[in-house]
Design an enzyme around this catalytic site. Structure first.
Site, PDB file in Angstrom:
ATOM      1  CG  ASP A  37     -17.824 -25.868 -44.716  1.00 26.06           C
ATOM      2  OD1 ASP A  37     -18.715 -25.398 -45.716  1.00 26.06           O
ATOM      3  OD2 ASP A  37     -17.051 -25.147 -44.151  1.00 26.06           O
ATOM      4  CG  HIS A  40     -14.808 -27.141 -47.233  1.00 16.07           C
ATOM      5  ND1 HIS A  40     -14.841 -25.678 -46.665  1.00 16.07           N
ATOM      6  CD2 HIS A  40     -13.811 -27.604 -46.678  1.00 16.07           C
ATOM      7  CE1 HIS A  40     -14.182 -25.489 -45.633  1.00 16.07           C
ATOM      8  NE2 HIS A  40     -13.493 -26.737 -45.453  1.00 16.07           N
ATOM      9  CG  ASN A  58     -19.640 -24.786 -50.007  1.00 13.28           C
ATOM     10  OD1 ASN A  58     -19.254 -23.862 -50.762  1.00 13.28           O
ATOM     11  ND2 ASN A  58     -19.335 -25.035 -48.672  1.00 13.28           N
ATOM     12  CB  SER A 117     -15.205 -31.812 -49.355  1.00 16.27           C
ATOM     13  OG  SER A 117     -14.073 -32.323 -48.632  1.00 16.27           O
TER      14      SER A 117
HETATM   15  C1  GRF Z   1     -12.182 -22.294 -53.120  1.00 13.57           C
HETATM   16  O1  GRF Z   1     -11.138 -23.015 -52.508  1.00 13.57           O
HETATM   17  C2  GRF Z   1     -13.545 -22.536 -52.489  1.00 13.57           C
HETATM   18  O2  GRF Z   1     -13.949 -23.835 -51.919  1.00 13.57           O
HETATM   19  C3  GRF Z   1     -13.196 -21.578 -51.258  1.00 13.57           C
HETATM   20  O3  GRF Z   1     -13.030 -20.403 -52.096  1.00 13.57           O
HETATM   21  C4  GRF Z   1     -12.007 -20.915 -53.088  1.00 13.57           C
HETATM   22  C5  GRF Z   1     -12.654 -20.012 -54.126  1.00 13.57           C
HETATM   23  O4  GRF Z   1     -11.829 -19.430 -55.120  1.00 13.57           O
HETATM   24  N1  GRF Z   1     -14.490 -21.388 -50.393  1.00 13.57           N
HETATM   25  P1  GRF Z   1     -12.193 -18.883 -56.523  1.00 13.57           P
HETATM   26  O5  GRF Z   1     -13.129 -17.551 -56.160  1.00 13.57           O
HETATM   27  O6  GRF Z   1     -12.765 -19.857 -57.273  1.00 13.57           O
HETATM   28  O7  GRF Z   1     -10.819 -18.649 -57.193  1.00 13.57           O
END
Ligand code: GRF
Length: 195
Positions: free
Chosen positions: A144, A108, A106, A135
């Site tokens: 997370d 983050h 994942n 991360s």
């Molecule tokens: C990223 O920052 C991810 O970590 C978070 O949502 C965002 C995803 O954006 N959970 P996208 O859909 O790739 O533009």
């Protein structure tokens, strides 16, 4: 060859960066399917690269476990080596994590364990943090909380909004994700060793 299923919920800009970087002629990485919990905007990237998509929407199932079973069935049908949550805004049910662990990563937008959860960028700004980060973790049963694969600091600038800061963090998230995927393909990274 490392095969990936990527799950998204939104625009999929990190997915697009991954596709541009690794889903190329002669690459040791193939993205075999892109799934979502809704008709995600990011499916446009899947269509562009001619990659199959699937939607498993929670509202179509009686409960979380039934949704998780359906999601897992879709994922394993593509026989991926690793599953990437790239802006997938739902927690995976325990049964899904158990079945796939440790082969789920994942991204983050914070320097975990700081600012876990769905509003990490907003939370960092609200806390007055001068730095936050990005991360990449192995997904475990918590929120997370899994082992960290890679992470990097990102400064918070005085005039940052949630959008400007998130954009800067995402450029780092993309780099960490691409590097980790290439390292997995080359066996320089072993997820079993991290868990
Ligand atoms: C990223 O920052 C991810 O970590 C978070 O949502 C965002 C995803 O954006 N959970 P996208 O859909 O790739 O533009």
């Amino acid at each position: 060859m490392l095969s990936l299923v990527v799950l998204i919920s939104g625009g999929g800009s990190n997915l697009r960066a991954l596709l541009d970087a690794v889903h190329t002629e002669g690459s040791p990485v193939r993205i075999v399917a892109i799934g979502a919990d809704r008709e995600a905007e990011g499916f446009a990237h899947a269509r562009h690269f001619d990659i199959p998509t699937f939607v498993v929407a929670p509202r179509d199932y009686a409960d979380r476990d039934a949704w998780g079973e359906a999601l897992l069935a879709e994922i394993v049908g593509f026989e991926p080596d690793v599953v990437i949550l790239s802006g997938f805004m739902r927690l995976l049910p325990a049964g899904v994590v158990d079945a796939l662990s440790p082969r789920v990563l994942n991204t983050h937008p914070a320097f975990l364990p700081e600012f876990p959860g769905a509003h990490a960028v907003r939370d960092a700004l609200a806390a007055g943090a001068t730095e936050t980060g990005a991360s990449l973790i192995v997904v475990d049963a918590g929120v997370d909380s899994g082992p960290i694969v890679a992470q990097e600091r990102v400064s918070v600038l005085p005039d940052d909004t949630e959008a400007t800061l998130h954009d800067r963090i995402k450029t780092v998230e993309r780099r960490l994700l691409v590097q980790a995927v290439l390292d997995l393909a080359d066996h320089r990274l072993d997820l079993e060793e991290l868990t």
